[in-house]
Design an enzyme around this catalytic site. Structure first.
Site, PDB file in Angstrom:
ATOM      1  N   MET A  12       0.879  -1.166   0.000  1.00  0.00           N
ATOM      2  CA  MET A  12       0.000   0.000   0.000  1.00  0.00           C
ATOM      3  C   MET A  12       0.914   1.212   0.000  1.00  0.00           C
ATOM      4  O   MET A  12       1.804   1.319   0.856  1.00  0.00           O
ATOM      5  CB  MET A  12      -0.908   0.006   1.234  1.00  0.00           C
ATOM      6  CG  MET A  12      -1.925   1.125   1.218  1.00  0.00           C
ATOM      7  SD  MET A  12      -3.062   1.067  -0.199  1.00  0.00           S
ATOM      8  CE  MET A  12      -4.290  -0.096   0.373  1.00  0.00           C
ATOM      9  N   LYS A  40       6.042  -3.022  -6.566  1.00  0.00           N
ATOM     10  CA  LYS A  40       6.500  -3.225  -7.937  1.00  0.00           C
ATOM     11  C   LYS A  40       5.879  -4.469  -8.579  1.00  0.00           C
ATOM     12  O   LYS A  40       5.531  -4.451  -9.755  1.00  0.00           O
ATOM     13  CB  LYS A  40       8.028  -3.284  -7.978  1.00  0.00           C
ATOM     14  CG  LYS A  40       8.647  -1.936  -7.636  1.00  0.00           C
ATOM     15  CD  LYS A  40      10.123  -1.892  -7.850  1.00  0.00           C
ATOM     16  CE  LYS A  40      10.754  -0.685  -7.178  1.00  0.00           C
ATOM     17  NZ  LYS A  40      10.260   0.607  -7.650  1.00  0.00           N
ATOM     18  N   GLU A 139      11.759  -6.602  -4.781  1.00  0.00           N
ATOM     19  CA  GLU A 139      11.145  -6.259  -3.493  1.00  0.00           C
ATOM     20  C   GLU A 139      10.730  -7.500  -2.703  1.00  0.00           C
ATOM     21  O   GLU A 139       9.936  -7.413  -1.779  1.00  0.00           O
ATOM     22  CB  GLU A 139       9.950  -5.318  -3.696  1.00  0.00           C
ATOM     23  CG  GLU A 139      10.402  -3.915  -4.057  1.00  0.00           C
ATOM     24  CD  GLU A 139       9.287  -2.904  -4.162  1.00  0.00           C
ATOM     25  OE1 GLU A 139       9.558  -1.720  -3.968  1.00  0.00           O
ATOM     26  OE2 GLU A 139       8.136  -3.311  -4.445  1.00  0.00           O
ATOM     27  N   ASN A 183      16.757   0.471 -14.820  1.00  0.00           N
ATOM     28  CA  ASN A 183      16.924   1.862 -15.244  1.00  0.00           C
ATOM     29  C   ASN A 183      18.427   2.156 -15.172  1.00  0.00           C
ATOM     30  O   ASN A 183      19.229   1.283 -14.807  1.00  0.00           O
ATOM     31  CB  ASN A 183      16.063   2.828 -14.409  1.00  0.00           C
ATOM     32  CG  ASN A 183      16.426   2.805 -12.930  1.00  0.00           C
ATOM     33  OD1 ASN A 183      17.558   2.482 -12.556  1.00  0.00           O
ATOM     34  ND2 ASN A 183      15.475   3.154 -12.083  1.00  0.00           N
ATOM     35  N   THR A 240       5.727   7.822 -10.492  1.00  0.00           N
ATOM     36  CA  THR A 240       5.653   6.585  -9.711  1.00  0.00           C
ATOM     37  C   THR A 240       5.011   5.471 -10.547  1.00  0.00           C
ATOM     38  O   THR A 240       3.923   5.654 -11.089  1.00  0.00           O
ATOM     39  CB  THR A 240       4.798   6.788  -8.432  1.00  0.00           C
ATOM     40  OG1 THR A 240       5.190   7.991  -7.802  1.00  0.00           O
ATOM     41  CG2 THR A 240       4.947   5.608  -7.481  1.00  0.00           C
ATOM     42  N   ASP A 244       7.287   0.247 -13.792  1.00  0.00           N
ATOM     43  CA  ASP A 244       6.447  -0.958 -13.670  1.00  0.00           C
ATOM     44  C   ASP A 244       5.491  -1.067 -14.858  1.00  0.00           C
ATOM     45  O   ASP A 244       5.211  -2.171 -15.343  1.00  0.00           O
ATOM     46  CB  ASP A 244       5.651  -0.917 -12.357  1.00  0.00           C
ATOM     47  CG  ASP A 244       6.572  -0.871 -11.151  1.00  0.00           C
ATOM     48  OD1 ASP A 244       7.669  -1.453 -11.229  1.00  0.00           O
ATOM     49  OD2 ASP A 244       6.199  -0.246 -10.144  1.00  0.00           O
TER      50      ASP A 244
HETATM   51  O1  RIB Z   1       7.726   1.310  -8.578  1.00  0.00           O
HETATM   52  C1  RIB Z   1       6.820   2.004  -7.760  1.00  0.00           C
HETATM   53  C2  RIB Z   1       6.533   1.228  -6.520  1.00  0.00           C
HETATM   54  O2  RIB Z   1       7.696   1.144  -5.739  1.00  0.00           O
HETATM   55  C3  RIB Z   1       5.497   1.845  -5.615  1.00  0.00           C
HETATM   56  O3  RIB Z   1       4.195   1.463  -5.948  1.00  0.00           O
HETATM   57  C4  RIB Z   1       5.934   1.403  -4.235  1.00  0.00           C
HETATM   58  O4  RIB Z   1       5.085   0.492  -3.633  1.00  0.00           O
HETATM   59  C5  RIB Z   1       7.342   0.831  -4.411  1.00  0.00           C
HETATM   60  O5  RIB Z   1       7.311  -0.509  -4.314  1.00  0.00           O
END
Ligand code: RIB
Length: 299
Positions: A12, A40, A139, A183, A240, A244
């Protein structure tokens, strides 16, 4: 359409907007705070599903209210969530994000994402191996990525690793993934800064795809041709989740049988589309939306 499995994080995002990012040690006044689904892994699953892919998400959430909301959000986006584990007594992953001046800072607290371990993978292995394409990020524990990539390679799957957040990767993992999509910053952490970018790309033909933010994306084809796709000219609201969106779109295009070059070209536009909207997932486009926004893609 080939089936995509995403093994990764579900967070979240606690997103604060401000006129600009604060400097080190500085306090500034923000405008508002929103709770927006992210992570991600989940972002890539949603990006691919929104474009029209058949996507199954594998990962963990906590047994808290955030976990329930995150699962609902994935299901609403059309992502299959049956095998996501809810870990008792653990909080869901969260990310503290500040958005300002068209840029962001992110601090991630793994929570339940740390439970995406080998034991969990063994428990969902048969389901995971139904997929044709497996997407990974940084992650979840790295040994899990190593294990999944090994399984993927052994079973002839396409494995895409988006190595964010930046951390070094082993030669074994690098050799097992089909595509690596860092990146520039992540590429520097993985490969060092000594190599000229073109030489670096030539060292991994048909495998390494480097995104460069507002400069676009570059790769070297399997035939040794260096290609650069400039970023589309867009009004940046929030970056943001742009990476992804690019990875999810790459997975989607490969799943529908596109060539790597076609897939990267489309993914570059899909990522550009996403930065014109606020939030990691809220800005992710449907396939037709990308084509309408960037008609040049039809050529
Ligand atoms: O790549 C963006 C994401 O990185 C965000 O949504 C956050 O949760 C982090 O994981």
């Amino acid at each position: 359409m080939a089936l995509i499995a995403v093994v990764g994080s579900i967070n979240m995002d606690l997103v604060v907007t401000a006129d600009r990012l604060p400097n080190k040690g500085e306090t500034i006044t923000g405008k508002d705070l929103q709770y927006l689904p992210g992570g991600k892994g989940a972002n890539q699953a949603v990006a691919a599903a929104k474009l029209g892919a058949d996507v199954q998400m594998f990962g963990c959430v906590g047994d808290d209210d955030l976990g329930k909301r995150l699962l609902e959000n994935l299901a609403d986006a059309g992502v299959e969530t049956t095998h996501i584990r809810t870990v008792p007594g653990v909080t869901s992953g969260t990310a503290l994000i500040t958005v300002g001046s068209g840029d962001n800072t992110i601090v991630v607290i793994p929570g339940a994402n740390a439970y995406v371990d080998r034991e969990y993978i063994d428990s969902i292995k048969d389901e995971l191996l139904r997929a044709d394409i497996i997407m990974l990020q940084h992650e979840i524990p790295q040994e899990t990525n190593e294990y999944v990539a090994e399984l993927g390679e052994k079973h002839g799957k396409i494995v895409i690793l988006d190595p964010g957040p930046a951390r070094p990767i082993s030669e074994a993992l690098l050799s097992r993934v089909s595509y690596l999509t860092p990146n520039e910053h992540e590429a520097a952490v993985i490969f060092g800064t000594e190599k000229d970018p073109e030489e670096l790309l030539k060292g991994y033909p048909g495998k390494l795809i480097i995104s460069q933010g507002d400069k676009g994306v570059s790769l070297c084809t399997a035939d040794g041709e260096l290609l650069h796709f400039p970023a589309a000219d867009v009004e940046v609201v929030d970056t943001t989740g742009a990476g992804d969106t690019m990875s999810g779109a790459l997975g989607f295009m490969l799943a529908r049988g596109s060539s790597l070059v076609e897939a990267v070209r489309f993914a570059n536009y899909a990522a550009a589309f996403s930065v014109e909207r606020y939030g990691a997932q809220t800005g992710m486009p449907a396939y037709d939306e990308v084509l309408s926004r960037f008609p040049e893609l039809r050529n």
